[in-house]
Design a protein around this motif. Structure first.
Motif, mmCIF file in Angstrom:
data_model
loop_
_atom_site.group_PDB
_atom_site.id
_atom_site.type_symbol
_atom_site.label_atom_id
_atom_site.label_comp_id
_atom_site.label_asym_id
_atom_site.label_seq_id
_atom_site.Cartn_x
_atom_site.Cartn_y
_atom_site.Cartn_z
ATOM 1 N N GLY A 98 -22.495 3.004 -4.278
ATOM 2 C CA GLY A 98 -22.336 2.480 -5.626
ATOM 3 C C GLY A 98 -23.670 2.120 -6.219
ATOM 4 N N ARG A 144 -13.733 -5.516 -9.932
ATOM 5 C CA ARG A 144 -13.964 -5.195 -8.523
ATOM 6 C C ARG A 144 -14.667 -3.846 -8.386
ATOM 7 N NH1 ARG A 144 -14.235 -7.912 -3.875
ATOM 8 N NH2 ARG A 144 -12.104 -8.624 -3.870
ATOM 9 N N PHE A 145 -14.209 -2.859 -9.127
ATOM 10 C CA PHE A 145 -14.798 -1.520 -9.006
ATOM 11 C C PHE A 145 -16.210 -1.458 -9.578
ATOM 12 C CE2 PHE A 145 -15.603 2.770 -10.632
ATOM 13 C CZ PHE A 145 -15.513 3.476 -9.448
ATOM 14 N N ARG A 203 -18.390 -4.103 -10.593
ATOM 15 C CA ARG A 203 -19.378 -5.131 -10.244
ATOM 16 C C ARG A 203 -19.141 -5.762 -8.876
ATOM 17 N NH1 ARG A 203 -17.464 -6.392 -15.309
ATOM 18 N NH2 ARG A 203 -16.427 -8.250 -14.491
ATOM 19 N N ASN A 204 -18.117 -5.276 -8.148
ATOM 20 C CA ASN A 204 -17.710 -5.828 -6.856
ATOM 21 C C ASN A 204 -17.462 -7.335 -6.950
ATOM 22 O OD1 ASN A 204 -16.926 -5.532 -4.195
ATOM 23 N ND2 ASN A 204 -18.956 -6.027 -3.402
ATOM 24 N N GLU A 205 -16.777 -7.741 -8.025
ATOM 25 C CA GLU A 205 -16.431 -9.142 -8.249
ATOM 26 C C GLU A 205 -14.920 -9.291 -8.318
ATOM 27 O OE1 GLU A 205 -18.209 -10.246 -11.955
ATOM 28 O OE2 GLU A 205 -20.252 -10.136 -11.176
ATOM 29 N N ARG A 223 -19.732 3.034 -13.757
ATOM 30 C CA ARG A 223 -20.333 2.980 -12.426
ATOM 31 C C ARG A 223 -20.634 4.395 -11.995
ATOM 32 N NH1 ARG A 223 -17.891 0.537 -6.832
ATOM 33 N NH2 ARG A 223 -19.640 1.192 -5.536
#
Length: 84
Positions: free
Chosen positions: A4, A35-36, A38-40, A56
């Motif tokens: 990523g 989530r996809f 910013r991985n938050e 992304r």
């Protein structure tokens, strides 16, 4: 192997996927996007007003793939019209 990141502006893009997330209000569309992209993930989130957009860039099997994802408000905020 997938990696990523936000990518280089001059990077060659092999594929672009454009995805629109639609569905009822408060089902998790914004959380999937967060989530996809910013991985938050947050248990405290606010309702989306209008539309939000994230991208992304991934490398999958030596190909550069750019995902452009649109997050819409819940269905009560807009109406969809489909014609044949």
């Amino acid at each position: 192997m997938a990696t990523g990141g936000y990518g280089d502006a001059n990077q060659r893009i092999d594929y672009v996927f454009k995805v629109v997330l639609i569905g009822d209000s408060a089902v998790g569309k914004s959380q999937i996007l967060a989530r996809f992209s910013r991985n938050e993930f947050s248990l405290d989130s606010k309702s989306t007003i209008g539309v939000e957009f994230q991208t992304r860039t991934l490398v999958i099997d030596h190909k550069t793939v750019k995902a452009q994802i649109w997050d819409t408000a819940g269905q009560e905020r807009y109406s969809l019209s489909f014609s044949n």
